[in-house]
Design an enzyme around this catalytic site. Sequence first.
Site, short mmCIF file in Angstrom:
data_model
loop_
_atom_site.label_atom_id
_atom_site.label_comp_id
_atom_site.label_asym_id
_atom_site.label_seq_id
_atom_site.Cartn_x
_atom_site.Cartn_y
_atom_site.Cartn_z
N CYS A 1 6.06 9.40 0.24
CA CYS A 1 4.77 10.04 0.52
C CYS A 1 4.45 10.98 -0.63
O CYS A 1 5.20 11.92 -0.88
CB CYS A 1 4.79 10.81 1.84
SG CYS A 1 3.22 11.65 2.17
N ARG B 1 0.83 -1.21 0.00
CA ARG B 1 0.00 0.00 0.00
C ARG B 1 0.86 1.26 0.00
O ARG B 1 0.94 1.97 -0.99
CB ARG B 1 -0.95 -0.02 1.22
CG ARG B 1 -2.08 1.01 1.15
CD ARG B 1 -1.70 2.40 1.61
NE ARG B 1 -1.25 2.46 2.99
CZ ARG B 1 -0.74 3.55 3.54
NH1 ARG B 1 -0.59 4.67 2.82
NH2 ARG B 1 -0.33 3.54 4.80
N ASP B 2 1.57 1.50 1.08
CA ASP B 2 2.37 2.71 1.19
C ASP B 2 3.52 2.72 0.20
O ASP B 2 3.94 3.78 -0.27
CB ASP B 2 2.90 2.82 2.63
CG ASP B 2 3.47 4.19 2.94
OD1 ASP B 2 3.16 5.15 2.23
OD2 ASP B 2 4.24 4.30 3.91
N ASN C 1 10.49 4.17 2.89
CA ASN C 1 10.25 3.62 4.21
C ASN C 1 11.45 2.78 4.67
O ASN C 1 12.28 2.36 3.86
CB ASN C 1 9.03 2.70 4.17
CG ASN C 1 7.75 3.45 3.96
OD1 ASN C 1 7.32 4.21 4.81
ND2 ASN C 1 7.10 3.24 2.82
N HIS D 1 6.64 4.18 12.68
CA HIS D 1 6.73 4.13 11.22
C HIS D 1 7.81 5.14 10.80
O HIS D 1 7.56 6.34 10.76
CB HIS D 1 5.37 4.51 10.62
CG HIS D 1 5.30 4.44 9.13
ND1 HIS D 1 4.40 3.63 8.48
CD2 HIS D 1 5.99 5.07 8.17
CE1 HIS D 1 4.53 3.77 7.17
NE2 HIS D 1 5.51 4.65 6.96
N HIS E 1 10.90 6.64 8.23
CA HIS E 1 11.51 6.77 6.91
C HIS E 1 13.01 6.97 7.10
O HIS E 1 13.45 7.46 8.14
CB HIS E 1 10.88 7.92 6.13
CG HIS E 1 9.49 7.62 5.65
ND1 HIS E 1 9.05 7.95 4.40
CD2 HIS E 1 8.45 7.01 6.27
CE1 HIS E 1 7.79 7.56 4.25
NE2 HIS E 1 7.41 7.00 5.38
#
Length: 330
Positions: free
Chosen positions: A267, A26-27, A276, A234, A236
Site C-alpha cells: 500500500c 492493480r493493487d 498481499n 483482503h 496482507h
Amino acid sequence: MQGPTAGRPPIEGLPREVRIHEVGARDGLQNEQATVPTEVKAEFVHRLAEAGLTTIEATSFVHPKWVPQLADAAELMPLLADLPGRYPGVRLPVLVPNERGLERALELGVREIAVFGSATESFARANLNRTVDESLAMFEPVVARAKAAGVRVRGYLSMCFGDPWEGPVPVAQVAGVARRLYEMGCDELSLGDTIGVATPGHVAALLAELTGTGTDGSGPAGGGTVPVERTAVHFHDTYGQALSNTLAALQRGVTVVDASAGGLGGCPYAKSATGNLATEDLVWMLHGLGIRTGVDLARLSATSVWMADRLGRPSPSRTVRALNRQEQQQ
C-alpha cells in the site's frame, strides 16, 4: 508439478467453491517503484485469464499524480477488450476515486468499478485527504451514477483490523463504516487488513458484528446488516497470518477472497504494509481443502514467474518458489 495430496478429509462447514478476486494487476503493480509498460500489463492480465481467474482487477482511474504507475489506464483497457469474448465470464473491474474517474471508466465501456474507503480517520486523511464522512460523501454520487448506468460496484474498506497511526481498530467502528458503504449501494464489500495485523479471532469477531452471525457462524450477534454473501476479505501477510485469517473467514461463510498473483503489492499510503496474500498460496490451500476455484495452479505460477522476471526479482510466494524448484528439477 505436484499438487496438494488428493483425498484429504475436508473441514466441515467450508464452502464448496471460492471466487478469487485477483488484484495483482492493480493493487500489486501500483506499489512498484518502476512503471511497468502497458503492453506487459496487458499480457499479465491475459495470462491471468488463461490461468482460469474470472475476476481480474485491471487498473485504477486515479489521477496520475497520486498513482503514476497506473497512469496508462485509458491505454490499457482497449488492450483487454477481447478478454470477455475469449474467456466468457471474465470480469475486469477498475478502481475509481471520484466522479471524474468514473466518467473516464464509463467512456471506455467499463462495467464494474470499485471505490476505496477507510475505517479510520488517519488513513482517510493520508489516502484521500478527507475525513471518513467526507470520503463517504464523495463516494455517494459515484455509486449512484454507476448503479444508474447498470455498473456493478465494489466497496473496499481499508484498515479494518489495525492502523499504523491509531493502532487496533474497534470492531464496531469498522462495521459501522462498512454498513454505510453497503447501504450506499455497493454490491460487495471487501474488508481489508491493510497492514496485516489481523488474527483469526479478530476476523471472526468482525464478521460476526457485520453480518449478524455468531463467531461460530451460527446465531445472531451484533445486529449486523450486511449479508455474508456480499462480503469479501483482503489480507496482507505481514505476520504470516493471511491464510489462517482466510480460513477463519471461510468458516464463517465468506466465499470471495482477494489475492495477488505472486504476492505482489502493498500500500503506497501505509508504509508498514507488506505484500498481499499470494494467489498461488491461496489456491494451494483451497485445492487441498477440496474447494473449487477454477484456477490452473501451474499456469498461474508460471505467470507469476514470468512477471517476476520482468520486475527483476523473485516472487515472494512460497508456492511459486516451491513449484518453480520442482519444475527446474524435472
